[in-house]
Design an enzyme around this catalytic site. Sequence first.
Site, PDB file in Angstrom:
ATOM      1  N   ASP A  39       0.876  -1.180   0.000  1.00 29.51           N
ATOM      2  CA  ASP A  39       0.000   0.000   0.000  1.00 29.51           C
ATOM      3  C   ASP A  39       0.910   1.225   0.000  1.00 29.51           C
ATOM      4  O   ASP A  39       2.091   1.117  -0.298  1.00 29.51           O
ATOM      5  CB  ASP A  39      -0.942  -0.032   1.210  1.00 29.51           C
ATOM      6  CG  ASP A  39      -2.288   0.625   0.918  1.00 29.51           C
ATOM      7  OD1 ASP A  39      -2.298   1.662   0.233  1.00 29.51           O
ATOM      8  OD2 ASP A  39      -3.326   0.111   1.384  1.00 29.51           O
ATOM      9  N   ASP A  40       0.375   2.380   0.348  1.00 24.46           N
ATOM     10  CA  ASP A  40       1.159   3.608   0.284  1.00 24.46           C
ATOM     11  C   ASP A  40       2.404   3.507   1.161  1.00 24.46           C
ATOM     12  O   ASP A  40       2.338   3.033   2.301  1.00 24.46           O
ATOM     13  CB  ASP A  40       0.314   4.789   0.744  1.00 24.46           C
ATOM     14  CG  ASP A  40      -0.958   4.948  -0.072  1.00 24.46           C
ATOM     15  OD1 ASP A  40      -0.878   4.869  -1.318  1.00 24.46           O
ATOM     16  OD2 ASP A  40      -2.031   5.128   0.527  1.00 24.46           O
TER      17      ASP A  40
END
Length: 475
Positions: free
Chosen positions: A254-255
């Site tokens: 994810d980020d």
Amino acid sequence: MKNILASIVVTIITLSIVIDNAQGKRVLQSFEAFEYTAITCRSHSASITEFGGVGDGKTLNTKAFQSAVDHLSQYASDGGAQLFVPAGKWLTGSFNLTSHFTLFLHKDAILLAAQDINEYPILKALPSYGRGRDAAGGRFASLLFGTNLSDVVITGNNGTIDGQGSFWWQKFHGGKLKYTRPYLIELMFSDTIQISNLTLLDSPSWNIHPVYSSNIIVKGVTIIAPVKSPNTDGINPDSCTNTRIEDCYIISGDDCIAVKSGWDEYGIAFGMPTKHLLIRRLTCISPYSAAIALGSEMSGGIEDVRAEEITAYQTESGVRIKTAVGRGAFVKNIYVRGMSLHTMKWVFWMTGNYKAHADSHYDPHALPEITGINYRDIVAENVSMAGRLEGISGDPFTGICISNATISMAAKHKKAIWMCSDVEGVTSGVDPKPCDLLDGQQSEKKKKTDGGCDFPTDVLDIDNVELKSCSYQMN
């Protein structure tokens, strides 16, 4: 030499003696002297082995860690204390930290997160979220947890925290969780925090989550998780003030960094923004997410974020802004300079249509304000689309500035190089040519300078914090 130590240096002495541990067993104990840098040095020291800890990868050490922290808390007003974790594999569930405390991991120490949900107490949902992120209920306590603390250091000479996350990822994908997965490190309502010189592996979910906290330094941390692992964000400052993130290397599902401040009506009511955030010398790999994300949970507001020297490889986007009708609040005064991007889907991505909501009670009239977004000095190669900028109808994103950006498109790039709607801004020195909505006129003052987008010249308080040279040696 001590004044120029940039990382932990193991020094001089290794002693091996036989001692009686807390269970009355006689064990071989190895003591090491070392130096490290920290916001605060400590007057008292202990090793986890003094409290019955066994680093064999099989013995559960949750009680040993909690006993050690509880014992060392008595020194909070007497110069604080540090807990040393020697080489070995230390299986543990969640335990709480204390104030004026340092947890130090030897370079060959591995904290292994227990794969037993009973080792993670259930906590209430965060007040700025109103519910768990994985499920409507509360959440499992993080592996390392603390609330209402002051002066906490979690560091090592690149020791490891292994979340053994596949256990949790399978339950998440199978819809078998009633509560949100634990993070590796979470500190709430706390002040003066350092997390440094560690390797974090395979977190069940987010890796580092300071929330409702201030004066935070995250430095020299390596975070690694499979790129398809669910929600394994790297570092998520959430409703935090004065945070410095630097020299970190992140591969995640994810980020790499996600800046947050609460979700919909709960974040609006809590009203605690993230502000005065520095990010520098970040290296990110995340094929399905962003190097830096702002939102989507940004309902307390995000302002004064300064990011520079950002390198990303095979990452979906550079800096992404995620918001929606119902979020309210603002993302403003964002400054990014010096990005080097390699194999990207989008260089610039903003969306006002990120529809995930905490519940159905969000206010459809709570429109976010997105303004003062500045990007400059960017080189990107092998890019599918230069920019996808989508504001909200009737609530455009304004004050967007992009300057000195050279983008080399991939051989099979998208036919539309730019897509823009409900945005307003200016550009200079951008190739390929941006969409017409970013063709506004710069002020006369700006024309007389270098023509580039703004980046602040003042120094934030957190950038004035210098780490001290500390040492550990058993008595």
